[in-house]
Write a protein that holds these residues in place. Structure first.
Motif, short mmCIF file in Angstrom:
data_model
loop_
_atom_site.label_atom_id
_atom_site.label_comp_id
_atom_site.label_asym_id
_atom_site.label_seq_id
_atom_site.Cartn_x
_atom_site.Cartn_y
_atom_site.Cartn_z
N LEU A 155 -52.76 28.49 16.91
CA LEU A 155 -51.88 29.54 17.43
C LEU A 155 -51.65 30.65 16.41
CD1 LEU A 155 -49.30 27.32 19.34
CD2 LEU A 155 -50.88 28.95 20.37
N LEU A 156 -51.49 30.27 15.14
CA LEU A 156 -51.27 31.27 14.10
C LEU A 156 -52.50 32.16 13.92
CD1 LEU A 156 -49.41 29.13 11.39
CD2 LEU A 156 -48.42 30.87 12.89
N VAL A 157 -53.68 31.54 13.89
CA VAL A 157 -54.91 32.33 13.76
C VAL A 157 -55.11 33.20 15.00
CG1 VAL A 157 -57.42 32.23 13.60
CG2 VAL A 157 -56.03 30.70 12.21
N GLY A 158 -54.79 32.64 16.17
CA GLY A 158 -54.90 33.41 17.40
C GLY A 158 -54.01 34.64 17.39
N TYR A 159 -52.81 34.48 16.86
CA TYR A 159 -51.88 35.62 16.75
C TYR A 159 -52.49 36.73 15.90
CZ TYR A 159 -47.84 38.33 15.14
OH TYR A 159 -46.98 39.34 14.82
N ILE A 160 -53.06 36.34 14.74
CA ILE A 160 -53.64 37.33 13.84
C ILE A 160 -54.82 38.04 14.51
CG2 ILE A 160 -54.91 37.64 11.68
CD1 ILE A 160 -51.92 37.25 11.32
N VAL A 161 -55.65 37.29 15.22
CA VAL A 161 -56.81 37.89 15.89
C VAL A 161 -56.35 38.92 16.92
CG1 VAL A 161 -58.74 37.43 17.45
CG2 VAL A 161 -58.31 35.91 15.51
N ILE A 162 -55.35 38.55 17.73
CA ILE A 162 -54.87 39.46 18.77
C ILE A 162 -54.22 40.70 18.15
CG2 ILE A 162 -53.15 39.72 20.61
CD1 ILE A 162 -53.69 36.78 21.32
N GLU A 163 -53.37 40.49 17.15
CA GLU A 163 -52.66 41.62 16.55
C GLU A 163 -53.60 42.56 15.79
OE1 GLU A 163 -49.41 42.59 16.66
OE2 GLU A 163 -49.12 41.06 18.20
N SER A 164 -54.68 42.03 15.24
CA SER A 164 -55.58 42.87 14.44
C SER A 164 -56.68 43.51 15.28
CB SER A 164 -56.23 42.04 13.32
OG SER A 164 -57.03 41.00 13.85
N THR A 165 -56.80 43.12 16.54
CA THR A 165 -57.87 43.68 17.38
C THR A 165 -57.35 44.43 18.61
OG1 THR A 165 -58.09 41.56 18.56
CG2 THR A 165 -59.54 41.93 16.67
N CYS A 166 -56.09 44.23 18.99
CA CYS A 166 -55.54 44.86 20.20
C CYS A 166 -54.45 45.86 19.82
CB CYS A 166 -54.95 43.81 21.13
SG CYS A 166 -56.13 42.56 21.67
N ASP A 167 -54.57 47.09 20.32
CA ASP A 167 -53.58 48.12 20.03
C ASP A 167 -52.30 47.91 20.82
OD1 ASP A 167 -55.21 49.38 18.21
OD2 ASP A 167 -56.10 50.69 19.71
N GLU A 168 -52.42 47.37 22.02
CA GLU A 168 -51.23 47.22 22.86
C GLU A 168 -51.38 46.00 23.76
OE1 GLU A 168 -48.58 49.78 26.11
OE2 GLU A 168 -50.24 50.71 25.01
N HIS A 169 -50.38 45.17 23.76
CA HIS A 169 -50.34 44.00 24.66
C HIS A 169 -48.88 43.63 24.88
CE1 HIS A 169 -49.11 41.13 21.55
NE2 HIS A 169 -49.96 41.73 20.74
N HIS A 170 -48.64 42.75 25.82
CA HIS A 170 -47.27 42.36 26.14
C HIS A 170 -47.12 40.84 26.13
CE1 HIS A 170 -46.53 46.54 27.22
NE2 HIS A 170 -47.65 46.51 27.93
N LEU A 171 -47.85 40.20 25.23
CA LEU A 171 -47.79 38.74 25.15
C LEU A 171 -46.51 38.26 24.51
CD1 LEU A 171 -51.50 38.05 24.09
CD2 LEU A 171 -50.50 37.89 26.37
N TRP A 172 -45.97 39.04 23.57
CA TRP A 172 -44.69 38.73 22.93
C TRP A 172 -44.07 40.05 22.50
CZ3 TRP A 172 -49.14 35.96 21.41
CH2 TRP A 172 -49.95 36.63 20.49
N ALA A 173 -42.76 40.04 22.37
CA ALA A 173 -42.05 41.29 22.07
C ALA A 173 -42.24 41.73 20.62
CB ALA A 173 -40.56 41.13 22.38
N SER A 174 -42.34 40.77 19.72
CA SER A 174 -42.43 41.09 18.29
C SER A 174 -42.95 39.87 17.55
CB SER A 174 -41.06 41.48 17.73
OG SER A 174 -40.16 40.38 17.82
#
Length: 395
Positions: A155-174
């Motif tokens: 989950l931690l690695v997945g978070y980094i992948v999403i945050e570093s590759t996606c400019d905008e998403h609504h999976l979590w607020a912060s």
């Protein structure tokens, strides 16, 4: 090959791998940074991937992060906060090297088997600490502690992948919202009813452990005696409510000091650094313990606080706790304090001084629901102060 030269090559490779990824780093760049001949690098490591394996095997990150979780659990006695702090530290380590993370994920199929095995062993090393922690603290769960530990890493690695590759998403607020949900999922008890699975969050109300004003000033005084950096660190803990796990990822660029404001960027939020701490002023916006520390520095390290070593790397949570222990060793009435109490003390002070719960939530990264115990504590302190003033009027 001298041990110092070998270590210099490994450190140089790690620096370049972290800053620009594995594929974009050449052996010539590594040799130039290390100040050695490229032939020397080949003679001792074979090729770039042989050097990558040496970097993975020598890097202490996975071990120290795992050890930090157990240390946090012992220090705070709060399993929710301990796991959240650990997860935040893991994210901070990953966030400091997005290019390296992308390389490990996107290019791992090109790595030799030895590299993939070495990386797996280091991840497993940290995972064992987490599994031991979960086994000791988790309520009865549907999954084993080993499997839950693996889920945490994924989950931690997945978070980094999403945050570093996606400019905008609504999976979590912060970032804070992600960490809070992650801890709730992992520490919640799991039961199965029929064909559906239900999660029940363990009931563990927060015990606010704020420190009284005289103790705060005594700690700041002890930190000042320990040195300029220590004084600045303690000032930031009490004056901005920044937790140790948050401080480790802060750089000089995150700090802003002007005539009308003194602020710090922490993760995805901005927080004001107070001039006044529990009735005592610690300088102005432009001249205070933190600005004095920064003006005294002659190094080029980007980190706001640095370890006393040749590498000038950032402080980690363990070092901050060691400094805290040194500052508080003579507090007879408070023998078991920990650095996280500074943020709790700051939260109570802000509420006591009239800040709304919503505004404090924005500055602290703590949800309004989590701030409820702090509000109650602030009310208790206000009631005690009113009783003291009423008693004085009678004399």
């Amino acid at each position: 090959m001298a041990k110092s030269s070998r270590e210099k090559i490994i450190r140089s490779a790690l620096t370049l791998f972290l800053s620009q990824g594995v594929s974009q780093t050449t052996t010539r760049q590594i040799a130039d940074l290390a100040g050695v001949n490229e032939v020397t690098l080949f003679r001792n490591f074979g090729n770039k991937y042989g050097l990558l394996q040496a970097v993975i095997q020598s890097a202490p990150t996975f071990r120290t992060l795992g050890e930090a979780l157990m240390a946090q659990t012992i220090a705070t006695g709060d399993r929710h906060q301990a796991l959240k702090t650990y997860a935040s530290e893991c994210l901070s380590a990953l966030e400091q090297a997005p290019a390296f993370v992308r390389s490990l994920i996107g290019e791992s199929d090109q790595f030799p088997t030895e590299n993939r095995q070495a990386l797996g062993q280091r991840i497993e090393e940290a995972s064992r600490y987490v599994a031991q922690y979960l086994e000791q603290t988790m309520p009865t769960s549907l999954f084993s502690s080993e499997r839950l530990s693996g889920y945490l890493g994924a989950l931690l690695v997945g978070y980094i992948v999403i945050e570093s590759t996606c400019d905008e998403h609504h999976l979590w607020a912060s970032r804070e919202d992600f960490l809070e949900g992650l801890v709730i999922v992992l520490l919640g008890s799991t039961t199965v009813s029929g064909d559906s699975m239900h999660y029940a969050v363990a009931d563990s109300p927060l015990l606010v452990q704020d420190l009284p004003a005289p103790v705060v000033h005594q700690i700041l005084s002890q930190a000042k005696a320990a040195g300029t950096q220590d004084h600045a660190l303690a000032y930031l803990l009490f004056g901005a409510g920044v937790a140790p796990a948050e401080i480790v990822g802060v750089t000089r660029a995150h700090h802003l000091s002007a005539k009308t404001q003194h602020t710090l960027h922490v993760g995805d939020r901005q927080v004001s650094i107070n001039q006044w701490i529990w009735g005592k002023r610690y300088g102005s916006y432009t001249s205070n313990p933190l600005t004095k520390w920064l003006k005294s520095r002659k190094d080029e390290s980007p980190w706001l606080f640095i370890q006393e070593s040749a590498d000038l790397i950032a402080l980690d949570v363990d070092v901050i706790e060691q400094k805290w222990t040194a500052w508080t060793q003579n507090l007879a009435l408070y023998p078991t304090t920990h650095a996280d109490q500074a943020k709790q003390t700051w939260c109570v002070e802000m509420l006591t001084r009239g800040m709304s719960v919503d505004n404090l939530s924005i500055l602290s990264g703590v949800t309004p629901e989590q701030l409820a115990p702090y509000l109650q504590r602030a009310r208790e302190k206000a009631a005690l102060e009113q009783a003291r003033l009423l008693d004085q009027k009678q004399t």
